[in-house]
Structures are given as C-alpha cells and as structure tokens.
Design a protein around this motif. Sequence first.
Motif, short mmCIF file in Angstrom:
data_model
loop_
_atom_site.label_atom_id
_atom_site.label_comp_id
_atom_site.label_asym_id
_atom_site.label_seq_id
_atom_site.Cartn_x
_atom_site.Cartn_y
_atom_site.Cartn_z
N TYR A 134 27.03 -3.66 102.91
CA TYR A 134 26.87 -2.79 101.86
C TYR A 134 28.19 -2.09 101.65
CZ TYR A 134 24.63 -1.86 107.22
OH TYR A 134 24.05 -2.41 108.06
N GLN A 135 27.09 -1.03 99.99
CA GLN A 135 28.45 -0.28 99.64
C GLN A 135 28.83 0.45 100.53
OE1 GLN A 135 27.46 0.20 95.65
NE2 GLN A 135 24.88 -0.89 95.77
N LEU A 136 30.35 0.66 100.60
CA LEU A 136 30.93 1.64 101.32
C LEU A 136 32.04 2.19 100.56
CD1 LEU A 136 32.64 -1.16 103.63
CD2 LEU A 136 30.99 -0.13 103.82
N HIS A 137 32.21 3.67 100.95
CA HIS A 137 32.66 5.26 100.35
C HIS A 137 33.66 6.10 101.20
CE1 HIS A 137 28.85 4.15 96.94
NE2 HIS A 137 28.64 3.19 98.42
N ILE A 138 33.79 6.65 100.36
CA ILE A 138 34.63 7.49 101.51
C ILE A 138 34.25 8.96 101.41
CG2 ILE A 138 36.79 8.23 101.64
CD1 ILE A 138 37.39 5.99 103.27
N ILE A 139 34.18 9.95 102.03
CA ILE A 139 34.38 11.27 101.27
C ILE A 139 35.37 12.30 102.29
CG2 ILE A 139 32.78 13.36 101.77
CD1 ILE A 139 30.41 11.73 101.86
N THR A 140 36.33 12.72 101.63
CA THR A 140 37.74 12.76 103.19
C THR A 140 37.25 15.13 101.95
OG1 THR A 140 39.79 13.18 103.24
CG2 THR A 140 39.02 11.79 101.29
N ASN A 141 37.85 15.58 102.56
CA ASN A 141 38.86 16.44 102.16
C ASN A 141 40.25 16.76 102.62
OD1 ASN A 141 36.37 17.83 102.97
ND2 ASN A 141 36.54 18.86 104.96
N GLY A 142 40.90 15.52 102.66
CA GLY A 142 41.86 15.13 101.94
C GLY A 142 42.49 15.67 101.08
N PHE A 143 43.54 15.63 100.59
CA PHE A 143 44.19 16.39 99.22
C PHE A 143 44.68 14.68 97.94
CE2 PHE A 143 46.91 19.21 101.47
CZ PHE A 143 45.66 20.11 101.65
N ALA A 144 43.57 14.94 97.03
CA ALA A 144 43.04 13.35 96.02
C ALA A 144 44.31 12.73 95.86
CB ALA A 144 42.86 14.11 94.99
N ASP A 169 42.64 0.73 99.75
CA ASP A 169 41.82 0.62 98.83
C ASP A 169 40.22 -0.24 98.33
OD1 ASP A 169 43.00 -0.72 98.15
OD2 ASP A 169 43.60 0.75 96.25
N HIS A 170 40.68 -1.47 98.71
CA HIS A 170 39.76 -2.28 97.44
C HIS A 170 37.80 -2.38 98.39
CE1 HIS A 170 41.91 -5.33 100.90
NE2 HIS A 170 40.26 -5.68 100.87
N TYR A 171 37.95 -1.45 99.50
CA TYR A 171 36.67 -1.50 100.22
C TYR A 171 36.16 -0.32 100.03
CZ TYR A 171 39.25 -4.72 103.84
OH TYR A 171 39.86 -5.98 105.09
N PHE A 172 36.48 0.01 98.99
CA PHE A 172 35.27 1.11 98.75
C PHE A 172 34.65 1.25 97.41
CE2 PHE A 172 37.56 1.67 102.30
CZ PHE A 172 36.89 2.38 103.70
N GLU A 173 33.94 1.38 96.90
CA GLU A 173 32.66 1.87 95.88
C GLU A 173 33.91 2.80 95.34
OE1 GLU A 173 31.37 -0.90 94.42
OE2 GLU A 173 31.89 -2.03 95.92
N THR A 174 33.28 4.17 96.04
CA THR A 174 33.79 5.14 94.92
C THR A 174 33.98 6.11 96.20
OG1 THR A 174 31.66 6.61 96.92
CG2 THR A 174 31.02 5.29 94.29
N ILE A 175 34.89 7.22 96.07
CA ILE A 175 35.92 7.61 96.76
C ILE A 175 35.93 9.74 96.22
CG2 ILE A 175 37.78 9.05 98.02
CD1 ILE A 175 39.10 5.99 96.57
N THR A 176 35.03 9.82 97.28
CA THR A 176 34.88 11.95 96.89
C THR A 176 35.98 12.25 98.17
OG1 THR A 176 32.41 11.50 96.31
CG2 THR A 176 33.41 13.80 97.47
N ASN A 177 37.22 13.47 97.14
CA ASN A 177 37.81 13.84 97.84
C ASN A 177 37.57 15.44 97.24
OD1 ASN A 177 39.13 15.30 96.01
ND2 ASN A 177 40.30 12.65 94.98
N SER A 178 37.30 16.19 98.01
CA SER A 178 36.99 18.05 98.05
C SER A 178 37.82 18.45 97.27
CB SER A 178 37.45 18.66 99.30
OG SER A 178 39.08 18.42 99.10
N GLU A 179 38.94 17.92 96.03
CA GLU A 179 39.13 18.29 94.79
C GLU A 179 38.08 18.78 93.95
OE1 GLU A 179 43.90 18.56 94.41
OE2 GLU A 179 43.53 17.85 95.82
N MET A 180 38.10 16.92 94.21
CA MET A 180 36.70 16.57 92.69
C MET A 180 35.12 17.41 92.87
SD MET A 180 37.34 12.44 93.84
CE MET A 180 35.18 11.84 93.15
N ALA A 238 29.61 13.38 96.44
CA ALA A 238 29.00 12.36 96.40
C ALA A 238 27.78 11.00 96.75
CB ALA A 238 29.50 11.77 98.25
N LEU A 239 26.68 11.44 97.16
CA LEU A 239 25.83 10.74 96.98
C LEU A 239 25.28 10.71 95.11
CD1 LEU A 239 23.30 12.12 99.47
CD2 LEU A 239 24.28 10.11 99.44
N SER A 240 25.29 11.59 94.27
CA SER A 240 25.58 11.68 92.78
C SER A 240 26.78 10.43 92.56
CB SER A 240 25.75 12.38 92.30
OG SER A 240 25.47 12.48 90.78
#
Length: 230
Positions: A123-133, A146-157, A171-173
């Motif tokens: 799979y392509q792996l991603h993170i979605i977090t409300n934590g501070f970037a 960190d190397h496992y994930f293609e994208t990291i989405t946080n609430s600040e972004m 995150a989908l985009s």
Amino acid sequence: MKSFQYKKHLFFDLDHTLWDFDKNSGFAFDTIFKQQGFDIALSDFLNIYIPRNQHYWKLYQVNQITHDDLRYYRLKDVFDALQFEVSDEMIHHLSEQYIKYLPEYNHLFDGAIELLDYLKPKYQLHIITNGFASVQTKKMKNSNIDHYFETITNSEMAGVKKPHKNIFDFALSLANASKEESLMIGDSYEADIIGAQEAGIDAIFFNEQNIEVDNPVFQVKHLLELKNIL
C-alpha cells in the motif's frame, strides 16, 4: 469479515495509534520533574494528566480552546488536583520543556514496525494528524518511521483539524488518492472514525481501550490484527 483488499492508500493517525503518546509522556515528565526537583509521584501525575490531556484535545479538535489553552490547562488542572503549588510562569516553562522532550522518546505501540514492514510493499501509507507539525515530524524521525509514509497531513497544513471533512479532503488531494481506494486507521472514535466516515472514507477503529461504540465500524485491539485483513 469486510474485505479491504481493494484499498490502495492507508491513512494512519500518529499519536495513540502508532506512537505511544502516554508512555512517551511519562518519560518526558520524569525527565522534567527530576530537573526541576519536583517531589511528585509520576504515577499520580499521569493518572490525572492522561485523561485531562485527552479532554482538552477533544475541545481543541472542535475549536473550543486554543493551542495555548491546551498546553496550559492540561498541566494546571493536574497541579491543582494534586494541590501542588506552581506559578503560571512555571507552568508555561514546563509546557515548553515538555514539548522539547516529548519527541525525544520513541516508544511505539507493540507491533507497529512489524505492521509497517508488512504494509509498505502492498500500500501507499500516509499520516493524518492533529498534532503540531514540528513536534510530529520529530516524533516520526526519532522513532524511525518517517520513511514508511508517502505524505504527512497535519492540521496546520490543512487549516482544520480532524474530524473536519476538509482535513481528509486535503490528505486525499496530497496523496492523489480517491475516497474509494482509501482507508483511515486511528484510535480516536470522534476524530478518526466518525471524521473519516463523514468524509466518505472507510475506517478501522484501533480500539485498544475496548471502548463501546454504537457503530458497526471494523475494530482491532492490537496493531498486528491488521495483518489478517489487509
């Protein structure tokens, strides 16, 4: 059993799902209290801090308190409950020290690395977090995930926090993924599960605490259970 085999993108929450927030918090506070010479039993502090922190995070997620309120009151409440006298200036200092030391500890939930090693080729792996970037980036780097994930989405972004639909759309985009081929995995029933479902994304509830929910959502109590269904 529901099949998730057709999924291509897996979106993980970080804190309390992969990264053991409560255990790492304990180590961070132990370091800080020793530096300050505080005569506080760590177990007594954590027994109050853990639920208070979760309480304030839930308020933060729905914009009822600010980032600064979260960091201040989750500490003040504990000191008040323990009747341990500490100034507001010291609370702000401790909050800064906590954010400094927290990502230096890197305990993950049991099975996290084995699971990620298993999922990464499939799979392509991603993170979605409300934590501070800045803090979340350090956590992932220091725990060597960190190397496992293609994208990291946080609430600040994204400009919004889970469970808001827009953070999932963001995150989908970022991942160039469709809702149909995506799956959210997280520990927060409100933020991760309800948020994802209302955004049209299937979800798996990492329910280590065995919380009863009135929802037919698929649940696992241990991360390695995911190997049996993904």
